[in-house]
Every structure is written in C-alpha cells, then in structure tokens.
Design a protein around this motif. Structure first.
Motif, PDB file in Angstrom:
ATOM      1  N   VAL A  77      -5.470   2.484  -3.777  1.00  0.00           N
ATOM      2  CA  VAL A  77      -4.732   1.252  -3.479  1.00  0.00           C
ATOM      3  C   VAL A  77      -5.581   0.312  -2.621  1.00  0.00           C
ATOM      4  O   VAL A  77      -5.649  -0.893  -2.868  1.00  0.00           O
ATOM      5  N   GLY A  78      -6.245   0.857  -1.630  1.00  0.00           N
ATOM      6  CA  GLY A  78      -7.129   0.036  -0.790  1.00  0.00           C
ATOM      7  C   GLY A  78      -8.239  -0.600  -1.599  1.00  0.00           C
ATOM      8  O   GLY A  78      -8.585  -1.772  -1.393  1.00  0.00           O
ATOM      9  N   GLY A  79      -8.820   0.120  -2.531  1.00  0.00           N
ATOM     10  CA  GLY A  79      -9.860  -0.428  -3.397  1.00  0.00           C
ATOM     11  C   GLY A  79      -9.349  -1.572  -4.264  1.00  0.00           C
ATOM     12  O   GLY A  79     -10.057  -2.561  -4.484  1.00  0.00           O
ATOM     13  N   ILE A  80      -8.132  -1.433  -4.749  1.00  0.00           N
ATOM     14  CA  ILE A  80      -7.540  -2.504  -5.561  1.00  0.00           C
ATOM     15  C   ILE A  80      -7.387  -3.779  -4.730  1.00  0.00           C
ATOM     16  O   ILE A  80      -7.723  -4.877  -5.183  1.00  0.00           O
ATOM     17  N   TYR A  81      -6.909  -3.631  -3.499  1.00  0.00           N
ATOM     18  CA  TYR A  81      -6.758  -4.811  -2.640  1.00  0.00           C
ATOM     19  C   TYR A  81      -8.105  -5.437  -2.299  1.00  0.00           C
ATOM     20  O   TYR A  81      -8.229  -6.657  -2.220  1.00  0.00           O
ATOM     21  N   TRP A  82      -9.109  -4.634  -2.081  1.00  0.00           N
ATOM     22  CA  TRP A  82     -10.448  -5.165  -1.810  1.00  0.00           C
ATOM     23  C   TRP A  82     -10.969  -5.944  -3.017  1.00  0.00           C
ATOM     24  O   TRP A  82     -11.641  -6.960  -2.861  1.00  0.00           O
ATOM     25  N   LEU A  83     -10.663  -5.471  -4.211  1.00  0.00           N
ATOM     26  CA  LEU A  83     -11.085  -6.171  -5.415  1.00  0.00           C
ATOM     27  C   LEU A  83     -10.439  -7.556  -5.493  1.00  0.00           C
ATOM     28  O   LEU A  83     -11.119  -8.560  -5.751  1.00  0.00           O
ATOM     29  N   PHE A  84      -9.118  -7.624  -5.249  1.00  0.00           N
ATOM     30  CA  PHE A  84      -8.437  -8.920  -5.248  1.00  0.00           C
ATOM     31  C   PHE A  84      -8.992  -9.850  -4.168  1.00  0.00           C
ATOM     32  O   PHE A  84      -9.210 -11.045  -4.406  1.00  0.00           O
ATOM     33  N   ALA A  85      -9.213  -9.328  -2.980  1.00  0.00           N
ATOM     34  CA  ALA A  85      -9.760 -10.143  -1.891  1.00  0.00           C
ATOM     35  C   ALA A  85     -11.173 -10.632  -2.239  1.00  0.00           C
ATOM     36  O   ALA A  85     -11.531 -11.774  -1.931  1.00  0.00           O
ATOM     37  N   GLY A  86     -11.961  -9.804  -2.891  1.00  0.00           N
ATOM     38  CA  GLY A  86     -13.303 -10.212  -3.304  1.00  0.00           C
ATOM     39  C   GLY A  86     -13.269 -11.342  -4.315  1.00  0.00           C
ATOM     40  O   GLY A  86     -14.063 -12.282  -4.238  1.00  0.00           O
ATOM     41  N   ILE A  87     -12.334 -11.276  -5.251  1.00  0.00           N
ATOM     42  CA  ILE A  87     -12.201 -12.340  -6.254  1.00  0.00           C
ATOM     43  C   ILE A  87     -11.800 -13.655  -5.587  1.00  0.00           C
ATOM     44  O   ILE A  87     -12.381 -14.711  -5.856  1.00  0.00           O
ATOM     45  N   LEU A  88     -10.820 -13.597  -4.690  1.00  0.00           N
ATOM     46  CA  LEU A  88     -10.403 -14.815  -3.987  1.00  0.00           C
ATOM     47  C   LEU A  88     -11.512 -15.346  -3.081  1.00  0.00           C
ATOM     48  O   LEU A  88     -11.707 -16.559  -2.963  1.00  0.00           O
ATOM     49  N   GLY A  89     -12.239 -14.463  -2.417  1.00  0.00           N
ATOM     50  CA  GLY A  89     -13.365 -14.885  -1.579  1.00  0.00           C
ATOM     51  C   GLY A  89     -14.463 -15.535  -2.404  1.00  0.00           C
ATOM     52  O   GLY A  89     -15.077 -16.519  -1.972  1.00  0.00           O
ATOM     53  N   LEU A  90     -14.719 -15.007  -3.598  1.00  0.00           N
ATOM     54  CA  LEU A  90     -15.712 -15.605  -4.497  1.00  0.00           C
ATOM     55  C   LEU A  90     -15.264 -16.992  -4.935  1.00  0.00           C
ATOM     56  O   LEU A  90     -16.077 -17.927  -4.996  1.00  0.00           O
ATOM     57  N   LEU A  91     -13.976 -17.156  -5.222  1.00  0.00           N
ATOM     58  CA  LEU A  91     -13.443 -18.466  -5.567  1.00  0.00           C
ATOM     59  C   LEU A  91     -13.661 -19.459  -4.422  1.00  0.00           C
ATOM     60  O   LEU A  91     -14.084 -20.599  -4.645  1.00  0.00           O
ATOM     61  N   SER A  96       0.829  -1.205   0.000  1.00  0.00           N
ATOM     62  CA  SER A  96       0.000   0.000   0.000  1.00  0.00           C
ATOM     63  C   SER A  96       0.863   1.254   0.000  1.00  0.00           C
ATOM     64  O   SER A  96       0.603   2.185  -0.768  1.00  0.00           O
ATOM     65  N   PHE A  97       1.851   1.263   0.859  1.00  0.00           N
ATOM     66  CA  PHE A  97       2.720   2.433   0.902  1.00  0.00           C
ATOM     67  C   PHE A  97       3.483   2.600  -0.412  1.00  0.00           C
ATOM     68  O   PHE A  97       3.552   3.708  -0.962  1.00  0.00           O
ATOM     69  N   ALA A  98       4.038   1.496  -0.923  1.00  0.00           N
ATOM     70  CA  ALA A  98       4.812   1.590  -2.157  1.00  0.00           C
ATOM     71  C   ALA A  98       3.943   2.038  -3.328  1.00  0.00           C
ATOM     72  O   ALA A  98       4.325   2.931  -4.093  1.00  0.00           O
ATOM     73  N   LEU A  99       2.771   1.458  -3.469  1.00  0.00           N
ATOM     74  CA  LEU A  99       1.899   1.794  -4.580  1.00  0.00           C
ATOM     75  C   LEU A  99       1.328   3.206  -4.446  1.00  0.00           C
ATOM     76  O   LEU A  99       1.258   3.953  -5.433  1.00  0.00           O
ATOM     77  N   ALA A 100       0.950   3.570  -3.234  1.00  0.00           N
ATOM     78  CA  ALA A 100       0.382   4.909  -3.047  1.00  0.00           C
ATOM     79  C   ALA A 100       1.414   6.001  -3.334  1.00  0.00           C
ATOM     80  O   ALA A 100       1.103   6.999  -4.004  1.00  0.00           O
ATOM     81  N   TYR A 101       2.619   5.821  -2.841  1.00  0.00           N
ATOM     82  CA  TYR A 101       3.648   6.821  -3.112  1.00  0.00           C
ATOM     83  C   TYR A 101       4.032   6.828  -4.594  1.00  0.00           C
ATOM     84  O   TYR A 101       4.292   7.888  -5.173  1.00  0.00           O
ATOM     85  N   GLY A 102       4.060   5.653  -5.221  1.00  0.00           N
ATOM     86  CA  GLY A 102       4.340   5.592  -6.649  1.00  0.00           C
ATOM     87  C   GLY A 102       3.237   6.263  -7.451  1.00  0.00           C
ATOM     88  O   GLY A 102       3.499   7.005  -8.413  1.00  0.00           O
TER      89      GLY A 102
END
Length: 155
Positions: free
Chosen positions: A91-105, A69-75
C-alpha cells in the motif's frame, strides 16, 4: 498636411528637442515595463498550476495515507492471505507511485515557466542605444563637475 516631429527638427529649440526626447524615452520605459509585466503574468500562471499540483500531491499523501492505508492493507490481507506487514508495504508503494506521478507533473509545469525574453532583449537594446549616447561637451570641461555660475536664458 501635418508635419511630424522629426520633419520639424530644424525649427525647434534645444529645450523642445530635449523635452520630446525625454517624453519618448519615458514612454519607451513604460512600454518595456508593461511588456515585462505581461510576460511575468503568463509565467506566474504556469507556476501557480505547477504549485497547485505539487500541493495536491502533498495534501493527498498527508490526509489520505493513514485511513486508506489501513483500509487497503486489511482488505489486501483478507483477499490474498499475505502477512499484514507485506500488505502495508504494498500500500505504501502504491501511494509513493501516485505521489511520484503528481510530483513529475509539478516539475513539468515548473520547467515550462520561462524568463521574459522579449523584455530582456528589448531592455538590452535600449541600454545599448543609451550607452552610445555621448555626454554634452560642457560635462567634461570642468573636470566632470557641473559649472556653478551658469547663467540661464529666459528662452
């Protein structure tokens, strides 16, 4: 030519018939237990895959979130010129999207786990057959109580 147990039923004693029936019933129960174990083993493998995907989603979120999060946000701030707060929200929204996909799986894998239908239907059939068996006539002659002075034969 050998005779089967059913063909020789008229020449066997009551004790032999009961012993044969008990043996066959025991074998049937053991086979049904083996079938249930096999079906549950398949379901457990699917549940393990679903659990693994769910745990992977949790671990991914937990351990990578702060550093990435820190690396991506500063970048993102240096690339776009947006404010730092907006960059962290994206950045937080992107991580929530990945977690949602894995949770759906994980959810899809859990939905594929099914009850052992063959074992249940086989057990119901066995219960229906055993439920239709009538008790021995002596069982009801003493008010449902066993006779105390039963003489046993040596045969």
């Amino acid at each position: 030519m050998a005779m089967s147990a059913a063909d020789d039923g008229g020449n066997r004693s009551l004790g032999q018939l009961v012993a044969t029936a008990t043996t066959e019933l025991s074998a049937l129960v053991h086979d049904e237990i083996a079938l249930a174990k096999a079906e549950l083993r398949v379901g457990a493998k699917k549940a393990a895959v679903g659990s693994g995907a769910g745990m992977a989603a949790g671990v991914l979120l937990l351990f990578s979130l702060p550093v990435l999060s820190f690396a991506l946000a500063y970048g993102m701030r240096s690339w776009t010129g947006l404010g730092l707060a907006w960059c962290f929200l994206i950045v937080g929204g992107i991580y929530w999207l990945f977690a949602g996909i894995l949770g759906l799986l994980a959810l899809l894998k859990f939905k594929k786990v099914k009850a052992p239908k063959r074992s249940i239907s086989s057990s119901k059939e066995t219960a229906a057959v055993l439920g239709s068996v009538k008790p021995h006539p002596r069982a009801g002659s003493n008010g449902g109580h066993p006779a105390r002075d039963v003489t046993r034969s040596s045969a």
